[in-house]
Scaffold this motif. Structure first.
Motif, PDB file in Angstrom:
ATOM      1  N   LEU A 177       0.798  -1.272   0.344  1.00 24.71           N
ATOM      2  CA  LEU A 177      -0.047  -0.183   0.494  1.00 24.71           C
ATOM      3  C   LEU A 177       0.612   1.159  -0.097  1.00 24.71           C
ATOM      4  CD1 LEU A 177      -2.757  -1.148   2.833  1.00 24.71           C
ATOM      5  CD2 LEU A 177      -2.792  -0.370  -0.122  1.00 24.71           C
ATOM      6  N   ALA A 178       1.919   1.603   0.730  1.00 26.03           N
ATOM      7  CA  ALA A 178       2.896   2.325   0.236  1.00 26.03           C
ATOM      8  C   ALA A 178       3.625   2.889  -0.851  1.00 26.03           C
ATOM      9  CB  ALA A 178       4.009   2.132   1.958  1.00 26.03           C
ATOM     10  N   ALA A 179       3.748   1.144  -1.278  1.00 23.62           N
ATOM     11  CA  ALA A 179       4.443   1.424  -2.424  1.00 23.62           C
ATOM     12  C   ALA A 179       3.537   1.937  -3.879  1.00 23.62           C
ATOM     13  CB  ALA A 179       4.557  -0.182  -2.914  1.00 23.62           C
ATOM     14  N   ARG A 180       2.434   1.673  -3.149  1.00 21.67           N
ATOM     15  CA  ARG A 180       0.882   2.277  -4.051  1.00 21.67           C
ATOM     16  C   ARG A 180       0.965   4.198  -4.337  1.00 21.67           C
ATOM     17  NH1 ARG A 180      -3.637   4.250  -3.736  1.00 21.67           N
ATOM     18  NH2 ARG A 180      -5.047   4.864  -5.391  1.00 21.67           N
ATOM     19  N   GLU A 181       0.467   4.670  -2.481  1.00 25.32           N
ATOM     20  CA  GLU A 181       0.489   5.861  -2.681  1.00 25.32           C
ATOM     21  C   GLU A 181       1.645   6.374  -3.257  1.00 25.32           C
ATOM     22  OE1 GLU A 181      -1.936   7.695  -1.155  1.00 25.32           O
ATOM     23  OE2 GLU A 181      -2.922   5.901  -1.111  1.00 25.32           O
ATOM     24  N   GLU A 182       3.006   5.714  -3.324  1.00 28.71           N
ATOM     25  CA  GLU A 182       4.256   6.766  -3.748  1.00 28.71           C
ATOM     26  C   GLU A 182       3.930   6.426  -5.094  1.00 28.71           C
ATOM     27  OE1 GLU A 182       8.969   6.096  -3.378  1.00 28.71           O
ATOM     28  OE2 GLU A 182       7.901   5.079  -2.495  1.00 28.71           O
ATOM     29  N   LEU A 183       3.622   6.226  -5.996  1.00 27.84           N
ATOM     30  CA  LEU A 183       4.159   5.649  -7.477  1.00 27.84           C
ATOM     31  C   LEU A 183       2.775   6.685  -7.324  1.00 27.84           C
ATOM     32  CD1 LEU A 183       3.946   1.281  -7.647  1.00 27.84           C
ATOM     33  CD2 LEU A 183       5.728   3.260  -8.514  1.00 27.84           C
ATOM     34  N   GLY A 267       7.791  -1.682  -7.510  1.00 25.40           N
ATOM     35  CA  GLY A 267       6.497  -1.253  -6.566  1.00 25.40           C
ATOM     36  C   GLY A 267       5.581  -1.471  -7.814  1.00 25.40           C
ATOM     37  N   TRP A 268       5.422  -1.639  -8.409  1.00 23.66           N
ATOM     38  CA  TRP A 268       3.728  -2.241  -9.290  1.00 23.66           C
ATOM     39  C   TRP A 268       4.051  -3.099  -8.952  1.00 23.66           C
ATOM     40  CZ3 TRP A 268       0.042   1.074  -8.704  1.00 23.66           C
ATOM     41  CH2 TRP A 268       0.330   2.319  -9.172  1.00 23.66           C
ATOM     42  N   SER A 269       4.735  -4.267  -9.333  1.00 21.74           N
ATOM     43  CA  SER A 269       5.065  -5.383  -8.950  1.00 21.74           C
ATOM     44  C   SER A 269       4.292  -6.285  -7.268  1.00 21.74           C
ATOM     45  CB  SER A 269       6.400  -6.233  -9.207  1.00 21.74           C
ATOM     46  OG  SER A 269       6.074  -5.675 -10.876  1.00 21.74           O
ATOM     47  N   LEU A 270       5.226  -5.101  -6.328  1.00 26.28           N
ATOM     48  CA  LEU A 270       4.625  -5.454  -5.275  1.00 26.28           C
ATOM     49  C   LEU A 270       3.649  -5.951  -4.950  1.00 26.28           C
ATOM     50  CD1 LEU A 270       5.934  -6.285  -2.285  1.00 26.28           C
ATOM     51  CD2 LEU A 270       6.075  -3.654  -2.582  1.00 26.28           C
ATOM     52  N   PHE A 271       2.783  -4.042  -5.126  1.00 27.44           N
ATOM     53  CA  PHE A 271       1.608  -3.882  -5.226  1.00 27.44           C
ATOM     54  C   PHE A 271       0.324  -4.858  -6.192  1.00 27.44           C
ATOM     55  CE2 PHE A 271      -2.756  -2.280  -6.122  1.00 27.44           C
ATOM     56  CZ  PHE A 271      -3.219  -2.307  -4.921  1.00 27.44           C
ATOM     57  N   ARG A 272       0.845  -5.244  -7.108  1.00 26.72           N
ATOM     58  CA  ARG A 272       0.217  -6.148  -7.959  1.00 26.72           C
ATOM     59  C   ARG A 272       0.009  -7.340  -7.175  1.00 26.72           C
ATOM     60  NH1 ARG A 272      -0.878  -4.797 -14.318  1.00 26.72           N
ATOM     61  NH2 ARG A 272      -3.108  -6.053 -13.863  1.00 26.72           N
ATOM     62  N   ALA A 273       1.590  -8.130  -6.634  1.00 34.14           N
ATOM     63  CA  ALA A 273       1.268  -9.633  -6.106  1.00 34.14           C
ATOM     64  C   ALA A 273       0.380  -9.395  -5.066  1.00 34.14           C
ATOM     65  CB  ALA A 273       2.616  -9.865  -6.195  1.00 34.14           C
ATOM     66  N   VAL A 274       0.590  -8.594  -4.406  1.00 29.52           N
ATOM     67  CA  VAL A 274       0.417  -8.682  -2.811  1.00 29.52           C
ATOM     68  C   VAL A 274      -1.663  -8.123  -2.757  1.00 29.52           C
ATOM     69  CG1 VAL A 274      -0.057  -7.160  -0.548  1.00 29.52           C
ATOM     70  CG2 VAL A 274       1.586  -8.252  -1.581  1.00 29.52           C
ATOM     71  N   GLU A 275      -1.985  -7.389  -3.965  1.00 27.46           N
ATOM     72  CA  GLU A 275      -3.175  -7.831  -4.644  1.00 27.46           C
ATOM     73  C   GLU A 275      -4.254  -8.941  -4.562  1.00 27.46           C
ATOM     74  OE1 GLU A 275      -7.111  -6.192  -5.670  1.00 27.46           O
ATOM     75  OE2 GLU A 275      -4.690  -7.357  -7.250  1.00 27.46           O
ATOM     76  N   SER A 276      -2.825  -9.585  -5.212  1.00 27.99           N
ATOM     77  CA  SER A 276      -3.737 -10.616  -6.602  1.00 27.99           C
ATOM     78  C   SER A 276      -3.577 -12.243  -4.963  1.00 27.99           C
ATOM     79  CB  SER A 276      -2.953 -10.929  -6.857  1.00 27.99           C
ATOM     80  OG  SER A 276      -2.956 -10.359  -8.547  1.00 27.99           O
ATOM     81  N   GLY A 277      -2.359 -11.932  -4.255  1.00 28.92           N
ATOM     82  CA  GLY A 277      -2.722 -12.822  -2.476  1.00 28.92           C
ATOM     83  C   GLY A 277      -3.716 -12.096  -2.054  1.00 28.92           C
ATOM     84  N   THR A 278      -4.070 -11.379  -1.846  1.00 33.36           N
ATOM     85  CA  THR A 278      -4.897 -10.810  -0.450  1.00 33.36           C
ATOM     86  C   THR A 278      -6.387 -11.635  -1.209  1.00 33.36           C
ATOM     87  OG1 THR A 278      -4.722  -8.613  -1.062  1.00 33.36           O
ATOM     88  CG2 THR A 278      -4.082  -9.290   0.718  1.00 33.36           C
TER      89      THR A 278
END
Length: 299
Positions: A177-183, A267-278
């Motif tokens: 979520l922090a990565a998304r906010e920054e992006l 950053g986008w790879s992190l956000f999208r992987a965690v979003e899909s995981g949750t």
């Protein structure tokens, strides 16, 4: 036209949009398909199975005998936006839109659905994927109706919030979520994006070797679009002893090959992987979730 909807379609629609909405549309699907075939003067050959996750695909013949594919999607998946994106690309890097058949039904160029980039060795697949997605990143049409990456991910971020309180997912969720906010806060380009680009969404064609299918179009920066490709074949990465370092090398290689900022892609790879995981956790697909979250932890 009577048939049983492919199980993958029924399952995915239920998980994503709710069982009630999915069941209502699936119940109407045989009649919708029949009307679409009649409107576009098509003869059906067979339903693709397992087929897509959000639409029915029927291999058909047009009135002149030429092959095509009929794609029928529920209104809540916004097939009108896919139509607009395909019309704008006009066959450049993507499947050609041939006609419309009403009620969310599109008549598309026939590709070879059994041959995707996943059939190639990994290095070759990533090279071909990069060459294909590059073609799709064009200026969006004037007065378009596509949402932005910031808008789409804002909804996703809201759905992720409960996982901040789960000890098993709190740290990764907070980081994503922090990565998304920054992006989304930084200045970024605005091009037309595929939205769900990965190896399985690139099929073999006749007029050109590889063409993208199944867009979930939006506008935003190119790194967003590449982030889903980063984790392709995640099960192989997780199974390998060098998976973590291989994942980070993939981010860097893809970013460099398409002249993108490595940190924004990470950053986008992190956000999208965690979003899909949750989201997989919410749907009860724990094994899928564990793979995605382990991958995300390497980034």
């Amino acid at each position: 036209m009577g048939f049983e909807p492919p199980q993958r379609l029924a399952r995915t629609l239920g998980e994503t949009y709710g069982d009630a909405a999915a069941a209502e549309w699936l119940g109407e699907l045989p009649e919708l398909a029949g009307r679409a075939l009649d409107r576009a003067s098509l003869d059906s050959e067979r339903v693709m199975a397992p087929g897509g996750r959000s639409s029915l695909v029927v291999l058909v013949r047009r009135s002149d005998g030429s092959p095509a594919a009929l794609k029928i999607a529920p209104p809540f998946t916004r097939p009108d936006l896919e139509r607009d994106a395909l019309a704008h690309w006009n066959g450049w890097g993507a499947v050609q839109l041939l006609d419309e058949a009403g009620e969310g039904a599109l008549v598309l160029e026939r590709l070879h659905p059994e041959v995707s980039l996943r059939s190639l060795p990994e290095a070759k697949a990533l090279l071909e994927a990069a060459g294909t997605v590059r073609k799709l990143w064009v200026e969006p049409p004037a007065e378009h109706g596509f949402e932005t990456a910031a808008e789409r991910t804002a909804r996703q971020a809201e759905a992720m919030e409960p996982y901040r309180a789960d000890p098993a997912t709190a740290e990764l969720t907070a980081a994503a979520l922090a990565a998304r906010e920054e992006l989304v806060a930084g200045d970024a380009e605005t091009v037309l994006l595929h939205g769900n680009f990965r190896q399985g969404k690139v099929l073999a064609g006749d007029r050109t070797p590889w063409l993208a299918v199944g867009p979930e179009p939006l506008v935003g920066e190119r790194s967003y679009d590449l982030a889903r490709l980063v984790r392709d074949r995640v099960e192989d990465l997780v199974a390998a002893s060098s998976g973590a370092s291989a994942a980070r090398r993939r981010v860097n290689k893809l970013a460099d090959s398409l002249d993108l900022d490595r940190e924004r892609l990470r950053g986008w790879s992190l956000f999208r992987a965690v979003e899909s995981g949750t989201r997989a956790l919410t749907a009860g697909r724990r094994q899928d979730a564990e793979l995605l979250l382990e991958f995300a932890s390497w980034l």
